[in-house]
Design a protein around this motif. Sequence first.
Motif, PDB file in Angstrom:
ATOM      1  N   ILE A 187      12.626  31.232   5.250  1.00 27.49           N
ATOM      2  CA  ILE A 187      12.421  30.623   6.568  1.00 27.49           C
ATOM      3  C   ILE A 187      13.714  29.911   6.957  1.00 27.49           C
ATOM      4  O   ILE A 187      14.205  29.060   6.215  1.00 27.49           O
ATOM      5  CB  ILE A 187      11.187  29.683   6.574  1.00 27.49           C
ATOM      6  N   GLY A 188      14.295  30.305   8.087  1.00 33.10           N
ATOM      7  CA  GLY A 188      15.577  29.755   8.526  1.00 33.10           C
ATOM      8  C   GLY A 188      15.402  28.408   9.203  1.00 33.10           C
ATOM      9  O   GLY A 188      14.483  28.222  10.000  1.00 33.10           O
TER      10      GLY A 188
ATOM     11  N   LYS B 239      19.507  34.261  10.829  1.00 29.56           N
ATOM     12  CA  LYS B 239      18.389  35.221  10.967  1.00 29.56           C
ATOM     13  C   LYS B 239      18.651  36.514  10.200  1.00 29.56           C
ATOM     14  O   LYS B 239      17.725  37.145   9.696  1.00 29.56           O
ATOM     15  CB  LYS B 239      18.104  35.528  12.442  1.00 29.56           C
ATOM     16  N   LYS B 240      19.938  36.911  10.118  1.00 32.40           N
ATOM     17  CA  LYS B 240      20.262  38.106   9.320  1.00 32.40           C
ATOM     18  C   LYS B 240      19.956  37.869   7.849  1.00 32.40           C
ATOM     19  O   LYS B 240      19.421  38.745   7.166  1.00 32.40           O
ATOM     20  CB  LYS B 240      21.743  38.473   9.486  1.00 32.40           C
TER      21      LYS B 240
ATOM     22  N   GLY C 104      23.283  29.238  13.527  1.00 31.18           N
ATOM     23  CA  GLY C 104      21.825  29.063  13.646  1.00 31.18           C
ATOM     24  C   GLY C 104      21.119  30.336  14.046  1.00 31.18           C
ATOM     25  O   GLY C 104      19.954  30.555  13.707  1.00 31.18           O
ATOM     26  N   GLY C 105      21.823  31.215  14.793  1.00 28.71           N
ATOM     27  CA  GLY C 105      21.221  32.468  15.235  1.00 28.71           C
ATOM     28  C   GLY C 105      21.593  33.616  14.324  1.00 28.71           C
ATOM     29  O   GLY C 105      20.890  33.934  13.370  1.00 28.71           O
ATOM     30  N   LEU C 106      22.746  34.208  14.589  1.00 27.52           N
ATOM     31  CA  LEU C 106      23.130  35.472  13.945  1.00 27.52           C
ATOM     32  C   LEU C 106      23.125  35.404  12.416  1.00 27.52           C
ATOM     33  O   LEU C 106      22.424  36.183  11.759  1.00 27.52           O
ATOM     34  CB  LEU C 106      24.507  35.892  14.456  1.00 27.52           C
TER      35      LEU C 106
ATOM     36  N   VAL D  92      17.788  35.709   6.629  1.00 24.23           N
ATOM     37  CA  VAL D  92      16.332  35.632   6.493  1.00 24.23           C
ATOM     38  C   VAL D  92      15.721  37.040   6.473  1.00 24.23           C
ATOM     39  O   VAL D  92      14.903  37.361   5.599  1.00 24.23           O
ATOM     40  CB  VAL D  92      15.713  34.778   7.630  1.00 24.23           C
ATOM     41  N   ALA D  93      16.137  37.884   7.408  1.00 19.94           N
ATOM     42  CA  ALA D  93      15.573  39.245   7.481  1.00 19.94           C
ATOM     43  C   ALA D  93      15.892  40.032   6.211  1.00 19.94           C
ATOM     44  O   ALA D  93      15.042  40.763   5.686  1.00 19.94           O
ATOM     45  CB  ALA D  93      16.102  39.975   8.719  1.00 19.94           C
ATOM     46  N   GLN D  94      17.116  39.864   5.701  1.00 22.94           N
ATOM     47  CA  GLN D  94      17.503  40.607   4.499  1.00 22.94           C
ATOM     48  C   GLN D  94      16.768  40.093   3.256  1.00 22.94           C
ATOM     49  O   GLN D  94      16.431  40.871   2.366  1.00 22.94           O
ATOM     50  CB  GLN D  94      19.022  40.556   4.307  1.00 22.94           C
TER      51      GLN D  94
END
Lengths: 259, 259
Positions: free
Chosen positions: B97-98, B83-84, B78-80, B86-88
């Motif tokens: 959107i995660g 979000k990686k 759910g985190g690492l 999503v950012a990429q």
Amino acid sequence: MKEKLSIVKIGGNVIEDEKALAIFLTAFSKLEGLKILVHGGGKLATQLATKLGVESKMIDGRRITDAETVDIITMVYGGLANKKIVAQLQAKKINAIGLSGADGNSIQAHKRPVKEIDYGFVGDIDGVNSELLSNLLSINLTPIFCAISHDGDGQLLNTNADTIASEIAIGMASLYKTTLYYCFEKKGVLLDITDDNSVVKNINTTKYNELLSEGVIADGMLPKLHNSFHALNNTVEKVCLGDVTMLDKNTEFFTTLTL
Amino acid sequence: MKEKLSIVKIGGNVIEDEKALAIFLTAFSKLEGLKILVHGGGKLATQLATKLGVESKMIDGRRITDAETVDIITMVYGGLANKKIVAQLQAKKINAIGLSGADGNSIQAHKRPVKEIDYGFVGDIDGVNSELLSNLLSINLTPIFCAISHDGDGQLLNTNADTIASEIAIGMASLYKTTLYYCFEKKGVLLDITDDNSVVKNINTTKYNELLSEGVIADGMLPKLHNSFHALNNTVEKVCLGDVTMLDKNTEFFTTLTL
């Protein structure tokens, strides 16, 4: 007439303590009208870093965020803390949606330029995607932000939660009648730091400058108040500082800031 | 006419490998039309558990998820990982959107009842919030799901990513012309497991039963194919199995499943 919107920021000390978090989330869920939550992660990231043998470097109370640390922050703030809050709010029938600044490109930032200190992967905010947030609010979602932004080029950035809260409040102020709540361990701005009952109920710009020159506002309160007046100077209507009881309409034992 | 929607699931082996992930995300970003991504977390959770001294218990290849493990999964998936990704994708101009299943109450589940084995905090899916997903798609967002659902009572639940993908496909099939892509390390269903070029290009229900009785479909392919035909039997139009090249329109070297 503009609709009301509350931006509530809670500190790490609430996130760290399961009971305090449950009390806060009950109060937050009862807050009427549209709302957005911003949370820090407190010592949870430091605790995980210690367990993983990653050294937490701090300069002047600010974390130096190397590549390993930004991963830890993403796990703890963006994963564990954020999803637990969302799940607990869902149980209270609040349709919460957890966001980092990368999600929906909601908070655009750049890596802080290196001057005397290299803070590492720390974000300075360039803008808030108020259209997205407005869209999410319009379908009855309650955005829950962790303190992470992104640079638009694939890099996540550790970002001060107080600043995220004030920038969201500023970004939304043209669309909504916006109040910013800083919820922390004290009942508000205290005249005497050793006396929890010495809350200054109202502070305007004149009073703020007085308290600054008298040294009443110091340490951790300085950036909080700076962020607050920055928000007020950018069309946010009201900023309130206090503990969780501030969200309860029956208490007025907190600090209200206006221009 | 219904709009096209692609649901793409990627496995842990892609998430674990930065280069493979970058190649996948480029292919995913070029996929035309509305899309949703579902990702597992692979060995990343086991690696973090090992570093933290938390024992990873597996029975028949399935993780036993105790309270410590669900926290680790929430951090890693759910985190690492989420979000990686999503950012990429944001860097590739996909407005990602995660989401976990708790976010927007998007995937409702219950804790798997204890029979012979107590799987712990593992979710069996009750429903997908297709209205929310449709709303997010309509404002040009691309949902990125980690393999976590929730019970509506505050508990996050570790949930099979293949099942999440097929349940989302089923949930969306009444609103969109839905194709489900299972993207994994093989080029598709192989007649000979030792020969990567022995891909079965088309499998319908008759062929599926033949391959099952011949023992061609075994091990990890069994639940994947079971999920696929479950989706097809619930109005999903098409399911494709293959490696990352499957998303490229110029290759047809993958397996297509239809009723």
